[in-house]
Design an enzyme around this catalytic site. Structure first.
Site, PDB file in Angstrom:
ATOM      1  N   HIS A 346     147.964  42.432  36.286  1.00  0.00           N
ATOM      2  CA  HIS A 346     146.713  42.600  35.303  1.00  0.00           C
ATOM      3  C   HIS A 346     146.542  41.343  34.567  1.00  0.00           C
ATOM      4  O   HIS A 346     145.539  41.437  33.680  1.00  0.00           O
ATOM      5  CB  HIS A 346     146.793  43.821  34.618  1.00  0.00           C
ATOM      6  N   LYS A 534     134.907  46.306  23.788  1.00  0.00           N
ATOM      7  CA  LYS A 534     136.101  46.097  24.442  1.00  0.00           C
ATOM      8  C   LYS A 534     137.081  45.812  23.309  1.00  0.00           C
ATOM      9  O   LYS A 534     136.618  45.596  22.397  1.00  0.00           O
ATOM     10  CB  LYS A 534     135.944  44.890  25.349  1.00  0.00           C
ATOM     11  N   LYS A 540     138.281  36.935  24.943  1.00  0.00           N
ATOM     12  CA  LYS A 540     137.276  37.645  25.482  1.00  0.00           C
ATOM     13  C   LYS A 540     135.996  37.084  24.534  1.00  0.00           C
ATOM     14  O   LYS A 540     134.629  37.681  24.834  1.00  0.00           O
ATOM     15  CB  LYS A 540     137.253  39.313  24.834  1.00  0.00           C
ATOM     16  N   THR A 642     136.399  45.936  33.538  1.00  0.00           N
ATOM     17  CA  THR A 642     135.991  46.944  34.427  1.00  0.00           C
ATOM     18  C   THR A 642     134.796  47.765  33.633  1.00  0.00           C
ATOM     19  O   THR A 642     133.815  48.298  34.284  1.00  0.00           O
ATOM     20  CB  THR A 642     137.071  48.194  34.599  1.00  0.00           C
TER      21      THR A 642
HETATM   22  C1  26Q Z   1     152.442  44.405  25.659  1.00  0.00           C
HETATM   23  C2  26Q Z   1     153.498  44.216  24.625  1.00  0.00           C
HETATM   24  C3  26Q Z   1     153.669  45.045  23.733  1.00  0.00           C
HETATM   25  C4  26Q Z   1     152.829  46.051  23.531  1.00  0.00           C
HETATM   26  C5  26Q Z   1     151.946  46.427  24.465  1.00  0.00           C
HETATM   27  C6  26Q Z   1     151.717  45.414  25.617  1.00  0.00           C
HETATM   28  C7  26Q Z   1     150.441  45.800  26.256  1.00  0.00           C
HETATM   29  C8  26Q Z   1     149.837  46.856  26.613  1.00  0.00           C
HETATM   30  C9  26Q Z   1     148.771  46.932  27.408  1.00  0.00           C
HETATM   31  C10 26Q Z   1     149.935  44.567  27.148  1.00  0.00           C
HETATM   32  C11 26Q Z   1     148.733  44.683  27.914  1.00  0.00           C
HETATM   33  C12 26Q Z   1     148.305  45.841  28.039  1.00  0.00           C
HETATM   34  C13 26Q Z   1     146.913  46.135  28.900  1.00  0.00           C
HETATM   35  C14 26Q Z   1     146.411  45.071  29.459  1.00  0.00           C
HETATM   36  C15 26Q Z   1     144.982  45.249  30.057  1.00  0.00           C
HETATM   37  O1  26Q Z   1     144.404  46.405  29.840  1.00  0.00           O
HETATM   38  N1  26Q Z   1     144.634  44.370  31.124  1.00  0.00           N
HETATM   39  C16 26Q Z   1     143.348  44.615  31.721  1.00  0.00           C
HETATM   40  O2  26Q Z   1     143.555  45.383  32.898  1.00  0.00           O
HETATM   41  C17 26Q Z   1     142.290  45.542  33.600  1.00  0.00           C
HETATM   42  C18 26Q Z   1     142.278  46.566  34.584  1.00  0.00           C
HETATM   43  O3  26Q Z   1     142.994  45.846  35.595  1.00  0.00           O
HETATM   44  C19 26Q Z   1     141.690  44.471  33.693  1.00  0.00           C
HETATM   45  O4  26Q Z   1     140.240  44.723  34.031  1.00  0.00           O
HETATM   46  C20 26Q Z   1     141.306  43.480  32.534  1.00  0.00           C
HETATM   47  O5  26Q Z   1     140.805  42.171  32.804  1.00  0.00           O
HETATM   48  C21 26Q Z   1     142.774  43.418  32.015  1.00  0.00           C
HETATM   49  O6  26Q Z   1     142.721  42.426  30.763  1.00  0.00           O
END
Ligand code: 26Q
Length: 800
Positions: A346, A534, A540, A642
């Site tokens: 992602h 968002k 962003k 999304t």
């Molecule tokens: C990382 C380290 C420590 C704690 C949490 C995290 C963490 C948690 C959630 C890192 C990333 C996320 C979430 C990422 C995310 O939502 N990415 C998005 O995914 C969507 C679905 O595919 C895409 O549409 C977005 O572009 C993307 O940013």
């Protein structure tokens, strides 16, 4: 289900009085909500059992979607809709003097996710069940979901979220299906039948207890399952300090971690990841074993999908089970594991790719670490054979290097499929970020452009638009969203456009009331509702949006002949608690709002609203009321997005960069029905590679930029002290990593063009119709069918 309104009313009253032991007239709204929820859950239990039976007896291939996040939002309204009884219940309740919407408002969002990735998992569950595909979610039952946000003096304050405080009517605890999960301890080797074997000893064992929630398909009997694991003390803890053990255990499923890419290496987060994976695999393989004798063809019956790298330990855990517990050899185990598991990436932000320090990983998960080491060694050997002497490449691609475990490398090496979430993102993975891996495994890489469920985001969130569409083209689009294209013919239909405009106006009125109630701000319902909602992230570029507002403000102030179509800028965004820069941007948004909203000169033209605690249920109110959808990330940085799809489906026009799925939106609607601006992904990537951008030049040569940047630090915003120095420095001293200044002029020009188009309502709503008509492609039903056909190889199963 309920055969008639009368039967529903009778069942409901009985349930209510039985649950609370009082007369219906004396029950509270909250009790009425819980009774309805429970009634619904009980009513679908036969279908739930039947679905499971069918999958089991027919030995159907099933997919298990492992995700550290499921951002479900509220479930009552959606479940009633999918069961096809929403109207019947609404009418029945009304006859009892109850408003269904009031009961829905009682439900606290299940906010077990940060944003896009978690919400995607929720949309996927809805599509799996609706398409009659055997697929289940596995996640963690966090006691506290993503923090609640309050804004105090313009600053974000976080409060612990408490979604379980009144219980959760949708879940069933299955204490009998609890499984043990082991941490710490050490690995012993021993010989058995002439083979070297390993066992994990002196471990600290905790218990993973499943709470199952039904996932109800739309107008079908299929009821799949979402299994959320809760960490509890094991039944007979042998511990010196039992209280500490209990606290440490419960901590594992206590909090959802906020997405914070700067805050790496928290041991508890790694514990959560292994907890999810170990519990899920144990349960999957246990139930498989009941039906099958041999594990050798497991991959014909089971697919396991990992949502980003967070559950990547499924790979070594599966190896551990097959080798240590089932006695298979390495090669057999590896063959099964890689054929069973698939992976979605992602992000390409390198700072967001998970890396775990060996000194944390190894003591916590000693046997798993050994297996990862073995995978790494075998992989490096293969690389050596392919690229003899190319040390640099081997170091780059290794799973463990410099005392770090690279989770994305493990994911690509240990699965049969790696997919990106939008065309451009998948291309960047293949040709840039994961180029080395694409070279050796070209057949593993593929794209699955994201989608959203039109059931929640259109039918439920916007019943007025739903009715309008159905009146025009009939209702087959509900089952087959691609047929929304039939609306295209209505783009030139004046009376349809008028009706669409009325629906938008109606939804804007509802949102305006919410804004008034929540913030006290009165907005002009005839103004353009321009929305950016968002997570707050530098890439962003909420900052670019703010700068545009400041630009308009400054022009209105300095030139009394300057005129613009009135606009209401609406923001919603949570910043990760440790993300200092993001919090300053929130403060800036609120400072600009204060300035603009209290200035009588600009007030007829501009309003700025920050809605606190942005979440799924709030999104459902904002999106249908939006005219302009802001999707303005630095090109190449947003994997897909999304939100962009949800807005489009509700008739908003996109103001966007050529990034993520915006590009595919443009391809669908045509360049004349979207507003694009700014650098292309190629240009951005070239600047990163070759340099050549100097943000200072843009400061020196553009007086609007100069004014805005000075206002950040010259006292223009009262009582903000040095709050915005960090933003100022990031733009001028650190050369503006996200090209805010570079894209500024092109953004303002695109915004001016948009304003012009809005003056002509015929032109605007013609574009709006086209956007709705072309949104069917972005249904998660299409996405899930692609996963089922090309990655999981699943068949549809009709329960009845
Ligand atoms: C990382 C380290 C420590 C704690 C949490 C995290 C963490 C948690 C959630 C890192 C990333 C996320 C979430 C990422 C995310 O939502 N990415 C998005 O995914 C969507 C679905 O595919 C895409 O549409 C977005 O572009 C993307 O940013």
């Amino acid at each position: 289900m309920f055969s008639s309104k009368e039967q529903f009313k009778q069942a409901y009253l009985q349930k209510l009085e039985m649950m609370y032991g009082k007369r219906f007239e004396d029950t509270t709204v909250s009790e009425q909500y819980h009774a309805l929820g429970q009634l619904v859950r009980e009513t679908i239990s036969t279908n739930w059992i039947e679905t499971n039976e069918k999958y089991r007896t027919n030995k159907e291939k099933q997919v298990y979607y492992l995700s550290i996040e499921f951002l479900l939002g509220r479930l009552l309204g959606n479940n009633l809709l999918n069961l096809g009884v929403r109207d019947l219940c609404e009418e029945g309740l009304r006859e009892l003097g109850i408003e269904l919407s009031a009961l829905e408002e009682c439900e606290i969002d299940a906010g077990l996710g940060n944003g896009g990735l978690g919400r995607l998992a929720a949309c996927f569950l809805d599509s799996l069940a609706t398409l009659n595909l055997p697929g289940h979610g596995f996640g963690i039952r966090y006691k506290h979901g993503l923090f609640d946000q309050k804004i105090v003096d313009g600053y974000q304050v976080e409060l612990p979220e408490q979604w379980l405080r009144h219980g959760n009517v949708w879940e069933v605890k299955r204490a009998d299906k609890a499984v043990p999960v082991n941490f710490w301890g050490k690995v012993e080797s021993y010989m058995e039948n002439n083979r070297l074997r390993f066992r994990h000893v002196q471990a600290e064992t905790i218990s993973a207890v499943p709470y199952d929630m039904p996932v109800i398909g739309y107008k079908t009997s299929t009821v799949n399952m979402l299994r959320l694991w809760s960490a509890e003390p094991a039944p007979y803890p042998i511990h010196r300090d039992v209280l500490k053990y209990k606290r440490d255990t419960e901590a594992v499923s206590e909090f959802l971690y906020p997405d914070d890419t700067n805050d790496e290496g928290k041991i508890l987060r790694l514990k959560q990841q292994y907890f999810l994976v170990a519990a899920s695999l144990n349960s999957i393989i246990q139930s498989y074993r009941k039906q099958h004798h041999s594990l050798l063809d497991l991959h014909h019956y089971i697919a396991i999908h990992i949502n980003d790298t967070h559950p990547v330990l499924a790979i070594p855990e599966m190896m551990r089970i097959l080798i240590d517990e089932e006695g298979l050899g390495w090669d057999e185990a590896w063959n099964i594991t890689t054929k069973t598991i698939s992976y979605t990436n992602h992000t390409t932000l390198s700072e967001a790719l998970e890396k775990w320090p060996v000194h944390i990983f190894k003591p916590l998960l000693p046997r798993i670490y050994m297996i990862v080491e073995e995978i790494n060694e075998r992989f490096c050997q293969e690389l050596w054979d392919l690229y003899p002497d190319d040390w640099e490449r081997i170091e780059r691609m290794a799973i463990i290097s410099h005392q770090l475990v690279k989770m994305a490398h493990l994911a690509i090496v240990g699965t049969h499929s790696t997919n990106g979430v939008a065309k451009i993102h998948s291309e960047i993975l293949k040709h840039r970020e994961m180029k080395d891996f694409y070279e050796i495994y070209p057949q593993r890489f593929n794209n699955k452009t994201n989608g959203i469920t039109h059931r929640r985001w259109l039918i439920k969130a916007n019943p007025e638009l739903t009715q309008l569409i159905t009146d025009a083209i009939g209702d087959q689009w509900v089952q087959t969203p691609s047929t929304l294209t039939e609306l295209e013919g209505y783009a030139k239909d004046e009376s349809f456009r008028k009706d669409l405009q009325e629906v938008k106006q109606f939804r804007k009125k509802i949102l305006a009331k919410r804004i008034k109630d929540q913030t006290g701000i009165v907005v002009d319902e005839q103004s353009i509702f321009d929305v950016q909602v968002k997570r707050l992230h530098a890439y962003k570029r909420q900052l670019l949006n703010v700068f545009h507002i400041m630009y308009l403000y400054n022009r209105l102030k300095e030139d009394s002949s300057y005129q613009i179509h009135p606009r209401t800028f609406i923001f919603g965004a949570k910043a990760s608690p440790g993300y200092y820069y993001a919090k300053k941007v929130i403060k800036l948004l609120n400072s600009v709002a204060d300035k603009v909203n209290h200035d009588p000169k600009v007030n007829p033209y501009l309003k700025v609203v920050f809605l606190e605690n942005y979440r799924v249920s709030l999104a459902e109110e904002i999106i249908p009321a939006t005219d302009v959808s802001e999707q303005i990330s630095t090109a190449s940085k947003e994997a897909s997005g999304t939100g962009n799809m949800k807005f489009m489906m509700n008739g908003a026009l996109t103001m966007g960069t050529l990034d993520g799925a915006n590009i595919e939106i443009r391809d669908e609607v045509g360049a004349e029905n979207i507003f694009t601006f700014g650098l292309t992904p190629e240009e951005v990537l070239n600047y990163y590679q070759n340099g050549g951008y100097r943000s200072l030049d843009y400061y020196h040569h553009n007086k609007h930029i100069q004014t805005i940047l000075e206002q950040l630090i010259n006292g223009f915003f009262p009582n903000t002290g040095s709050d915005f120095e960090m933003i100022y420095d990031s733009l001028l001293m650190q050369n503006d990593e996200f090209f805010v200044l570079k894209d500024f002029s092109s953004y303002c020009a695109a915004q001016a063009k948009l304003s012009g188009v809005y003056e002509n309502k015929d032109a605007w709503f013609e574009k709006s119709v086209i956007n709705i008509a072309k949104s069917g492609y972005f249904s998660s039903d299409r996405t899930i069918q692609e996963y089922a056909d090309n990655i999981w190889h699943l068949n549809k199963v009709k329960v009845y």
